[in-house]
Design an enzyme around this catalytic site. Structure first.
Site, PDB file in Angstrom:
ATOM      1  N   GLN A 203       0.828  -1.219   0.000  1.00 19.91           N
ATOM      2  CA  GLN A 203       0.000   0.000   0.000  1.00 19.91           C
ATOM      3  C   GLN A 203       0.861   1.267   0.000  1.00 19.91           C
ATOM      4  O   GLN A 203       0.430   2.305  -0.470  1.00 19.91           O
ATOM      5  CB  GLN A 203      -0.924   0.018   1.233  1.00 19.91           C
ATOM      6  CG  GLN A 203      -2.023  -1.009   1.229  1.00 19.91           C
ATOM      7  CD  GLN A 203      -1.623  -2.261   1.963  1.00 19.91           C
ATOM      8  OE1 GLN A 203      -0.457  -2.649   1.960  1.00 19.91           O
ATOM      9  NE2 GLN A 203      -2.574  -2.924   2.587  1.00 19.91           N
ATOM     10  N   ASP A 244      -6.118   1.200  12.587  1.00 18.47           N
ATOM     11  CA  ASP A 244      -7.396   0.563  12.230  1.00 18.47           C
ATOM     12  C   ASP A 244      -8.295   0.376  13.434  1.00 18.47           C
ATOM     13  O   ASP A 244      -9.495   0.166  13.303  1.00 18.47           O
ATOM     14  CB  ASP A 244      -7.143  -0.782  11.555  1.00 18.47           C
ATOM     15  CG  ASP A 244      -6.618  -0.567  10.157  1.00 18.47           C
ATOM     16  OD1 ASP A 244      -5.422  -0.245  10.023  1.00 18.47           O
ATOM     17  OD2 ASP A 244      -7.414  -0.664   9.207  1.00 18.47           O
ATOM     18  N   ASN A 254      -2.425  -1.306  13.717  1.00 22.51           N
ATOM     19  CA  ASN A 254      -2.290  -0.795  12.344  1.00 22.51           C
ATOM     20  C   ASN A 254      -1.608  -1.861  11.492  1.00 22.51           C
ATOM     21  O   ASN A 254      -1.272  -2.948  11.974  1.00 22.51           O
ATOM     22  CB  ASN A 254      -1.503   0.525  12.359  1.00 22.51           C
ATOM     23  CG  ASN A 254      -1.578   1.254  11.031  1.00 22.51           C
ATOM     24  OD1 ASN A 254      -2.670   1.455  10.499  1.00 22.51           O
ATOM     25  ND2 ASN A 254      -0.442   1.643  10.485  1.00 22.51           N
TER      26      ASN A 254
HETATM   27  O1  MRU Z   1      -5.267  -3.435   4.980  1.00 20.01           O
HETATM   28  P1  MRU Z   1      -5.517  -1.984   4.704  1.00 20.01           P
HETATM   29  O2  MRU Z   1      -4.842  -1.476   3.485  1.00 20.01           O
HETATM   30  O3  MRU Z   1      -7.001  -1.651   4.751  1.00 20.01           O
HETATM   31  O4  MRU Z   1      -4.855  -1.270   5.954  1.00 20.01           O
HETATM   32  C1  MRU Z   1      -4.919   0.121   6.083  1.00 20.01           C
HETATM   33  C2  MRU Z   1      -4.102   0.642   7.196  1.00 20.01           C
HETATM   34  O5  MRU Z   1      -3.446  -0.075   7.906  1.00 20.01           O
HETATM   35  C3  MRU Z   1      -4.192   2.106   7.444  1.00 20.01           C
HETATM   36  O6  MRU Z   1      -3.005   2.585   7.980  1.00 20.01           O
HETATM   37  C4  MRU Z   1      -5.344   2.301   8.442  1.00 20.01           C
HETATM   38  O7  MRU Z   1      -6.548   1.844   7.896  1.00 20.01           O
HETATM   39  C5  MRU Z   1      -5.524   3.671   8.879  1.00 20.01           C
HETATM   40  S1  MRU Z   1      -6.012   4.624   7.518  1.00 20.01           S
HETATM   41  C6  MRU Z   1      -6.849   5.857   7.649  1.00 20.01           C
END
Ligand code: MRU
Length: 372
Positions: A203, A244, A254
């Site tokens: 990501q 999260d 996170n």
């Molecule tokens: O697995 P993902 O890509 O959904 O994980 C996203 C994250 O870990 C972000 O850092 C988290 O959602 C915070 S974003 C506003």
């Protein structure tokens, strides 16, 4: 935020209301594609397959998903079933459960024929609220960056390390961890972002780099293991990540690897901030290590990698020997003792129950009452 100079949100209802539009994040950075969600099943797949992702955005998508479900069948049993299916898509980010539970309860209290319209309006409102929340996070985070800039007696940029994507692609707009970066850049403060690639889904490399590039923010993509070295050599002024799920006591969960960055920051005396909207606080739990379910995803995300080839096609290749096992834990918990502060839409809190509760008095009391 702008894509090729044109403003976009990450999710919206089409003009005639027939479908929900998203930016398909699985195609970035190679292609900018708008996808259309027309059914509950489309919404479920979009969340599970990470065409949309990031804690706030999956919450909003799930609310739209309930609206699409009510278009197909607005009975109580279809509503209950849709809510359960949506909650099961991704277990760690609390926004999703919070958004679905709240809307589910409200839909049960109105007539079946009103449900679709109500859910769609509610989802749109959630998206608008998310934009205001993230913008406010940006304003508060900007002050931290400004303070570091004022103390740094040189014209060198402020080096900010971030993990995963907690930018506007993870929310309706602005982002959480990246909102302060955009606000600082727009305010004329010189910033440079170290972007962790964030295996296995990349990501950072695919999404954070893309959106920083779109905004013109200077950045450098690094492998996940480089952060500690950079911190040891004075090349990082501040770390900012998203979360999260945040416990009432200030532990943060996170993307996998966040904990290791927090440890390295702690060892090197570098401030480690976590940016979060109120809806990622789970007031019902205190101990993140014990109480947050960690999503385990398909091992293919570890054994294979996707990218663009020289012919411009998106392709997937295998990285590991046939027969080797994989494990794919998607998140980890950073205990509160490693978190310098929490950047919220209401201001900066320490990572502690007292400090968070002081900012979010009403929500904290409501949960205490519910559980008493
Ligand atoms: O697995 P993902 O890509 O959904 O994980 C996203 C994250 O870990 C972000 O850092 C988290 O959602 C915070 S974003 C506003």
């Amino acid at each position: 935020m702008n894509v090729d100079g044109k403003p976009y949100r990450t999710i919206w209802l089409s003009e005639n209301g027939s479908d929900v539009r998203i930016i398909d994040q699985t195609r970035l950075p190679h292609e900018f594609c708008i996808a259309s969600l027309k059914s509950l099943s489309d919404a479920i797949h979009a969340i599970r397959d990470m065409r949309v992702r990031g804690a706030p955005l999956i919450g909003i998508t799930a609310a739209f998903g309930l609206g699409l479900a009510m278009r197909e069948n607005h009975s109580n049993s279809a509503l209950n079933d849709a809510a359960n299916q949506l909650i099961a898509t991704r277990p760690t980010a609390i926004n999703l459960k919070w958004a679905v539970d709240e809307l589910h309860t409200q839909l049960l209290n109105i007539t079946a024929t009103e449900r679709e319209g109500f859910a769609m309006r509610h989802a749109q409102r959630l998206a608008e609220e998310d934009v205001s929340i993230c913008s406010a996070i940006g304003d508060h985070g900007l002050e931290i960056i400004r303070e570091i800039a004022n103390k740094k007696h040189s014209s060198a940029p402020i080096n900010i390390l971030t993990h995963c994507n907690a930018g506007w692609l993870a929310t309706a707009d602005w982002g959480t961890a990246l909102a302060p970066v955009y606000k600082a850049y727009d305010a004329g403060i010189q910033v440079h972002v170290w972007v962790d690639e964030t295996r296995p889904r990349n990501q950072g490399a695919s999404l954070t780099a893309w959106e920083l590039l779109q905004h013109g923010v200077p950045h450098t993509v690094i492998v996940d293991n480089a952060g500690g070295h950079l911190m040891q050599h004075g090349m990082v002024d501040i770390c900012i990540t998203g979360t999260d799920r945040t416990t009432a006591g200030g532990d943060v969960c996170n993307k996998i690897g966040t904990y290791l960055k927090a440890l390295a920051a702690h060892d090197n005396g570098i401030p480690f901030y976590v940016a979060l909207p109120g809806p990622t606080i789970d007031w019902s739990i205190d101990d993140g290590l014990r109480d947050i379910p960690i999503e385990e995803r398909d091992g293919n995300e570890v054994s294979h990698i996707m990218g663009g080839n020289s012919a411009g096609e998106i392709t997937t290749v295998r990285l590991i020997p046939e027969g080797s096992r994989t494990a794919n834990y998607a998140f980890d918990v950073t205990p509160r003792r490693y978190v310098t502060g929490l950047i919220t839409e209401k201001g900066i809190a320490l990572a502690s129950r007292e400090s968070l509760a002081a900012l979010y008095l009403r929500q904290c009391h409501a949960t205490l009452l519910e559980n008493s």
